[in-house]
Motif scaffolding. Structure first.
Motif, PDB file in Angstrom:
ATOM      1  N   VAL A 283       0.854  -1.198   0.000  1.00  0.00           N
ATOM      2  CA  VAL A 283       0.000   0.000   0.000  1.00  0.00           C
ATOM      3  C   VAL A 283       0.886   1.244   0.000  1.00  0.00           C
ATOM      4  CG1 VAL A 283      -1.750   1.315   1.275  1.00  0.00           C
ATOM      5  CG2 VAL A 283      -1.848  -1.186   1.229  1.00  0.00           C
ATOM      6  N   ALA A 284       0.568   2.204  -0.857  1.00  0.00           N
ATOM      7  CA  ALA A 284       1.307   3.459  -0.884  1.00  0.00           C
ATOM      8  C   ALA A 284       0.836   4.337   0.276  1.00  0.00           C
ATOM      9  CB  ALA A 284       1.089   4.183  -2.212  1.00  0.00           C
ATOM     10  N   ARG A 285       1.717   4.585   1.219  1.00  0.00           N
ATOM     11  CA  ARG A 285       1.405   5.410   2.382  1.00  0.00           C
ATOM     12  C   ARG A 285       2.345   6.600   2.399  1.00  0.00           C
ATOM     13  NH1 ARG A 285      -0.616   0.679   6.299  1.00  0.00           N
ATOM     14  NH2 ARG A 285      -0.253  -1.042   4.880  1.00  0.00           N
ATOM     15  N   PHE A 286       2.161   7.480   3.370  1.00  0.00           N
ATOM     16  CA  PHE A 286       2.939   8.706   3.433  1.00  0.00           C
ATOM     17  C   PHE A 286       3.552   8.882   4.817  1.00  0.00           C
ATOM     18  CE2 PHE A 286      -0.201   9.165   0.163  1.00  0.00           C
ATOM     19  CZ  PHE A 286       0.452   9.821  -0.865  1.00  0.00           C
ATOM     20  N   ARG A 287       4.702   9.519   4.836  1.00  0.00           N
ATOM     21  CA  ARG A 287       5.257   9.929   6.125  1.00  0.00           C
ATOM     22  C   ARG A 287       4.316  10.962   6.736  1.00  0.00           C
ATOM     23  NH1 ARG A 287       9.265  13.033   5.629  1.00  0.00           N
ATOM     24  NH2 ARG A 287       9.050  13.361   3.390  1.00  0.00           N
ATOM     25  N   LEU A 288       4.045  10.833   8.019  1.00  0.00           N
ATOM     26  CA  LEU A 288       3.118  11.750   8.679  1.00  0.00           C
ATOM     27  C   LEU A 288       3.878  12.882   9.352  1.00  0.00           C
ATOM     28  CD1 LEU A 288       0.579   9.231  10.271  1.00  0.00           C
ATOM     29  CD2 LEU A 288       0.414  10.447   8.082  1.00  0.00           C
ATOM     30  N   LEU A 289       3.392  14.102   9.142  1.00  0.00           N
ATOM     31  CA  LEU A 289       3.939  15.303   9.777  1.00  0.00           C
ATOM     32  C   LEU A 289       2.913  15.811  10.781  1.00  0.00           C
ATOM     33  CD1 LEU A 289       5.257  17.187   6.600  1.00  0.00           C
ATOM     34  CD2 LEU A 289       6.464  15.502   8.004  1.00  0.00           C
ATOM     35  N   VAL A 290       3.379  16.142  11.975  1.00  0.00           N
ATOM     36  CA  VAL A 290       2.472  16.546  13.055  1.00  0.00           C
ATOM     37  C   VAL A 290       2.870  17.927  13.561  1.00  0.00           C
ATOM     38  CG1 VAL A 290       1.629  16.001  15.365  1.00  0.00           C
ATOM     39  CG2 VAL A 290       2.060  14.162  13.734  1.00  0.00           C
ATOM     40  N   THR A 291       1.891  18.803  13.687  1.00  0.00           N
ATOM     41  CA  THR A 291       2.084  20.120  14.297  1.00  0.00           C
ATOM     42  C   THR A 291       1.301  20.172  15.602  1.00  0.00           C
ATOM     43  OG1 THR A 291       2.398  21.229  12.171  1.00  0.00           O
ATOM     44  CG2 THR A 291       1.752  22.602  14.032  1.00  0.00           C
ATOM     45  N   HIS A 292       2.012  20.496  16.683  1.00  0.00           N
ATOM     46  CA  HIS A 292       1.401  20.542  18.015  1.00  0.00           C
ATOM     47  C   HIS A 292       0.813  21.934  18.239  1.00  0.00           C
ATOM     48  CE1 HIS A 292       1.965  19.912  22.631  1.00  0.00           C
ATOM     49  NE2 HIS A 292       0.735  19.707  22.249  1.00  0.00           N
ATOM     50  N   LEU A 293      -0.486  22.008  18.491  1.00  0.00           N
ATOM     51  CA  LEU A 293      -1.160  23.295  18.638  1.00  0.00           C
ATOM     52  C   LEU A 293      -0.931  23.936  19.997  1.00  0.00           C
ATOM     53  CD1 LEU A 293      -4.514  22.372  16.872  1.00  0.00           C
ATOM     54  CD2 LEU A 293      -2.651  23.774  15.955  1.00  0.00           C
ATOM     55  N   HIS A 294      -0.261  23.227  20.911  1.00  0.00           N
ATOM     56  CA  HIS A 294       0.017  23.782  22.238  1.00  0.00           C
ATOM     57  C   HIS A 294       1.508  23.722  22.551  1.00  0.00           C
ATOM     58  CE1 HIS A 294      -4.304  23.446  22.537  1.00  0.00           C
ATOM     59  NE2 HIS A 294      -4.229  22.133  22.386  1.00  0.00           N
ATOM     60  N   GLY A 295       2.347  23.671  21.526  1.00  0.00           N
ATOM     61  CA  GLY A 295       3.787  23.526  21.724  1.00  0.00           C
ATOM     62  C   GLY A 295       4.484  24.864  21.806  1.00  0.00           C
ATOM     63  N   TYR A 296       4.560  25.424  23.010  1.00  0.00           N
ATOM     64  CA  TYR A 296       5.196  26.729  23.189  1.00  0.00           C
ATOM     65  C   TYR A 296       6.566  26.630  23.854  1.00  0.00           C
ATOM     66  CZ  TYR A 296       0.797  28.847  21.795  1.00  0.00           C
ATOM     67  OH  TYR A 296      -0.307  29.216  21.076  1.00  0.00           O
ATOM     68  N   ALA A 297       6.755  25.686  24.765  1.00  0.00           N
ATOM     69  CA  ALA A 297       8.066  25.538  25.382  1.00  0.00           C
ATOM     70  C   ALA A 297       9.067  24.982  24.369  1.00  0.00           C
ATOM     71  CB  ALA A 297       7.981  24.631  26.604  1.00  0.00           C
ATOM     72  N   THR A 298       8.664  23.951  23.656  1.00  0.00           N
ATOM     73  CA  THR A 298       9.396  23.440  22.495  1.00  0.00           C
ATOM     74  C   THR A 298       8.405  23.273  21.366  1.00  0.00           C
ATOM     75  OG1 THR A 298      11.080  22.255  23.798  1.00  0.00           O
ATOM     76  CG2 THR A 298      10.730  21.524  21.545  1.00  0.00           C
ATOM     77  N   PRO A 299       8.495  24.078  20.313  1.00  0.00           N
ATOM     78  CA  PRO A 299       7.540  23.972  19.202  1.00  0.00           C
ATOM     79  C   PRO A 299       7.789  22.705  18.369  1.00  0.00           C
ATOM     80  CG  PRO A 299       8.566  26.144  19.262  1.00  0.00           C
ATOM     81  CD  PRO A 299       9.365  25.261  20.166  1.00  0.00           C
ATOM     82  N   PHE A 300       6.708  22.075  17.962  1.00  0.00           N
ATOM     83  CA  PHE A 300       6.753  20.977  17.001  1.00  0.00           C
ATOM     84  C   PHE A 300       5.876  21.399  15.823  1.00  0.00           C
ATOM     85  CE2 PHE A 300       7.807  18.960  20.990  1.00  0.00           C
ATOM     86  CZ  PHE A 300       8.830  18.086  20.647  1.00  0.00           C
ATOM     87  N   ILE A 301       6.506  21.877  14.775  1.00  0.00           N
ATOM     88  CA  ILE A 301       5.798  22.386  13.607  1.00  0.00           C
ATOM     89  C   ILE A 301       6.217  21.561  12.392  1.00  0.00           C
ATOM     90  CG2 ILE A 301       5.353  24.389  12.133  1.00  0.00           C
ATOM     91  CD1 ILE A 301       6.137  26.155  14.544  1.00  0.00           C
ATOM     92  N   ARG A 302       5.265  20.828  11.818  1.00  0.00           N
ATOM     93  CA  ARG A 302       5.527  19.915  10.701  1.00  0.00           C
ATOM     94  C   ARG A 302       6.615  18.909  11.081  1.00  0.00           C
ATOM     95  NH1 ARG A 302       5.934  21.338   4.973  1.00  0.00           N
ATOM     96  NH2 ARG A 302       4.170  19.909   4.744  1.00  0.00           N
ATOM     97  N   TYR A 303       6.483  18.348  12.258  1.00  0.00           N
ATOM     98  CA  TYR A 303       7.466  17.420  12.805  1.00  0.00           C
ATOM     99  C   TYR A 303       7.263  16.031  12.208  1.00  0.00           C
ATOM    100  CZ  TYR A 303       9.901  14.691  16.421  1.00  0.00           C
ATOM    101  OH  TYR A 303      10.744  13.836  17.104  1.00  0.00           O
ATOM    102  N   GLU A 304       8.331  15.455  11.677  1.00  0.00           N
ATOM    103  CA  GLU A 304       8.241  14.102  11.136  1.00  0.00           C
ATOM    104  C   GLU A 304       8.239  13.119  12.308  1.00  0.00           C
ATOM    105  OE1 GLU A 304      10.291  10.986   8.002  1.00  0.00           O
ATOM    106  OE2 GLU A 304      11.216  12.951   8.314  1.00  0.00           O
ATOM    107  N   ILE A 305       7.073  12.585  12.592  1.00  0.00           N
ATOM    108  CA  ILE A 305       6.880  11.784  13.794  1.00  0.00           C
ATOM    109  C   ILE A 305       7.472  10.386  13.659  1.00  0.00           C
ATOM    110  CG2 ILE A 305       4.639  10.781  13.206  1.00  0.00           C
ATOM    111  CD1 ILE A 305       5.505  12.485  16.552  1.00  0.00           C
ATOM    112  N   GLY A 306       7.708   9.954  12.400  1.00  0.00           N
ATOM    113  CA  GLY A 306       8.307   8.646  12.171  1.00  0.00           C
ATOM    114  C   GLY A 306       7.313   7.557  11.842  1.00  0.00           C
ATOM    115  N   ASP A 307       6.075   7.939  11.516  1.00  0.00           N
ATOM    116  CA  ASP A 307       5.034   6.958  11.214  1.00  0.00           C
ATOM    117  C   ASP A 307       4.572   7.086   9.774  1.00  0.00           C
ATOM    118  OD1 ASP A 307       5.119   6.174  13.864  1.00  0.00           O
ATOM    119  OD2 ASP A 307       3.497   7.494  14.457  1.00  0.00           O
ATOM    120  N   LEU A 308       3.962   6.017   9.276  1.00  0.00           N
ATOM    121  CA  LEU A 308       3.387   5.997   7.933  1.00  0.00           C
ATOM    122  C   LEU A 308       1.873   5.879   8.027  1.00  0.00           C
ATOM    123  CD1 LEU A 308       5.777   3.434   6.198  1.00  0.00           C
ATOM    124  CD2 LEU A 308       5.813   5.919   5.932  1.00  0.00           C
TER     125      LEU A 308
END
Length: 433
Positions: free
Chosen positions: A290-315
């Motif tokens: 199955v053709a899947r995609f790397r998932l990018l995650v942006t945390h909407l409450h990440g102020y101490a350490t921002p996670f913006i378009r973070y490659e979480i490591g999942d498909l």
């Protein structure tokens, strides 16, 4: 009439429930505002993020136009700049770490608000699924070391957390254990009689191997929530057969809850839109045909350490809504961590799951095991198995080669202990290439 802490938590609970179930247009407007806040904060407080975002006003920045954030980017930002909030803003932060399932844990910073959100969001899910709050909840936690007899039970009167003054719940029984035989784990399930079990799938495998699926029905278990890794098909099918629903939460140490498996559509995860934005990275990756995609995650409450378009490591793959009628984004074909998939020489990836029962059929003395892919053609296994023989090691190596397929070698060694790192989350298989 209500203490300020409980009142604040109840307000957060109400907001979460509205965001997760309410009007899609209103939710998307809220998400857009939250994204602008997070991007503006990162742009103003971090030199590294300012370079990544550029000079444009945060509200005009399209998320898809920003670069992806890798694990290396995270390390660089945290090491160079530390938390982007602190005492000057009256905010208390703490250091947190990833589980180490992909190798060395990575540290980052969280606020008390992050902890409160995670606590309230998980409680909100019980309300969203109309669960009986008075059920006893058994939470299992595999540890590297637990004093004799190898397990410890911790009891708490409620799992409502900050909402405890407002909601009556059953008690929480936390089971911390290491190297406990499946028969003893089954005895603990019988004695605690939990209505709800929150655990890693390997706990279920060990108990089922010792006592069968019927134990869970006779113990009057109403539901099971799996964490850390995917439950194998035979476990899901066994619980379906006895009428005990098994669902999974999809989360990550870095950002908290990402998705919750739909009760009506197994394998489909409703995105926790009050917490994250999930995107597909360009370029599909083939996994299990199955053709899947790397998932990018942006945390909407990440102020101490921002996670913006973070490659979480999942498909996985994204869809705009669920077949059950949920009008919000969903993740389908979730393949789990790339580090939990076997990588082949041609670049493709495949599922690789060795059950504890398989190991013990070959090496009966096995108490713990870990398998790692350290090269494209090499699997290395560590077994804690007192008294095991070289012949058993070779037999297990043959088993691994047969499971992995042509082109793989396998090395098996017996050890006194396995270094799982600081987190209780442990993966029996990890790809390191």
């Amino acid at each position: 009439m209500v203490a300020p802490e409980a009142k604040g938590a109840f307000g957060l609970l109400t907001e979460i429930l509205l965001l997760e179930t309410g009007d899609r247009a209103a939710r998307e407007a809220w998400t857009k505002a939250q994204l602008a806040n997070v991007i503006a904060h990162a742009q103003a407080r971090s030199r590294l993020w300012a370079r990544r975002i550029g000079p444009a006003r945060a509200g005009s920045v399209a998320l898809a136009d920003l670069p992806e954030m890798s694990r290396a980017d995270l390390i660089a930002q945290v090491e160079a700049e530390g938390p982007l909030l602190g005492p000057a803003e009256g905010v208390e932060t703490s250091v947190h770490s990833t589980s180490g399932s992909t190798g060395q844990p990575v540290t980052f910073h969280i606020t008390q608000a992050n902890g409160l959100y995670n606590e309230v969001r998980l409680f909100a899910q019980y309300l969203l699924e109309n669960r009986d709050l008075k059920l006893t909840r058994l939470r299992t936690n595999a540890q590297a070391k637990v004093p004799p007899p190898g397990y410890r039970l911790k009891r708490m009167p409620s799992y409502a957390g900050a909402l405890e003054p407002l909601f009556e719940t059953g008690e929480v029984v936390e089971l911390l254990y290491a190297n406990v035989p499946g028969a003893e784990l089954a005895r603990i399930v019988r004695s605690t009689r939990p209505g709800l079990i929150v655990c890693a799938p390997r706990f279920l495998e060990e108990v089922v191997a010792a006592a069968g699926f019927e134990l869970f029905r006779s113990a009057k278990v109403k539901a099971i929530i799996c964490l850390a890794e995917a439950a194998p098909d035979w476990i899901r099918e066994g619980f379906d057969a006895i009428g005990v629903p098994l669902r999974a939460n999809y989360s990550a140490e870095e950002v908290g809850l990402i998705g919750v498996e739909c009760p009506a559509t197994p394998g489909c995860y409703h995105v926790a839109t009050s917490n994250v934005v999930v995107e597909e990275a360009p370029g599909p990756v083939e996994y299990e045909g199955v053709a899947r995609f790397r998932l990018l995650v942006t945390h909407l409450h990440g102020y101490a350490t921002p996670f913006i378009r973070y490659e979480i490591g999942d498909l996985g793959k994204l869809a705009p809504r669920c077949a059950c009628g949920h009008d919000g984004p969903v993740i389908t074909h979730l393949a789990g961590r790339l580090s939990s998939t076997l990588r082949h020489a041609d670049g493709s990836r495949g599922q690789f799951h060795v059950r504890g029962g398989e190991v013990q059929d070959i090496v009966p003395a096995t108490r713990e095991f870990r398998i790692r892919q350290t090269r494209l053609d090499l699997l290395e296994a560590e077994l804690v198995a007192p008294g095991a023989t070289p012949a058993q090691a070779e037999a297990f190596a043959d088993h691994l080669r047969a499971r992995a397929g042509a082109g793989f070698r396998a090395e098996v060694r017996f050890v006194d202990t396995i270094d799982w790192g600081p987190s209780p989350k442990r993966l029996s298989f990890r790809c390191e290439v």
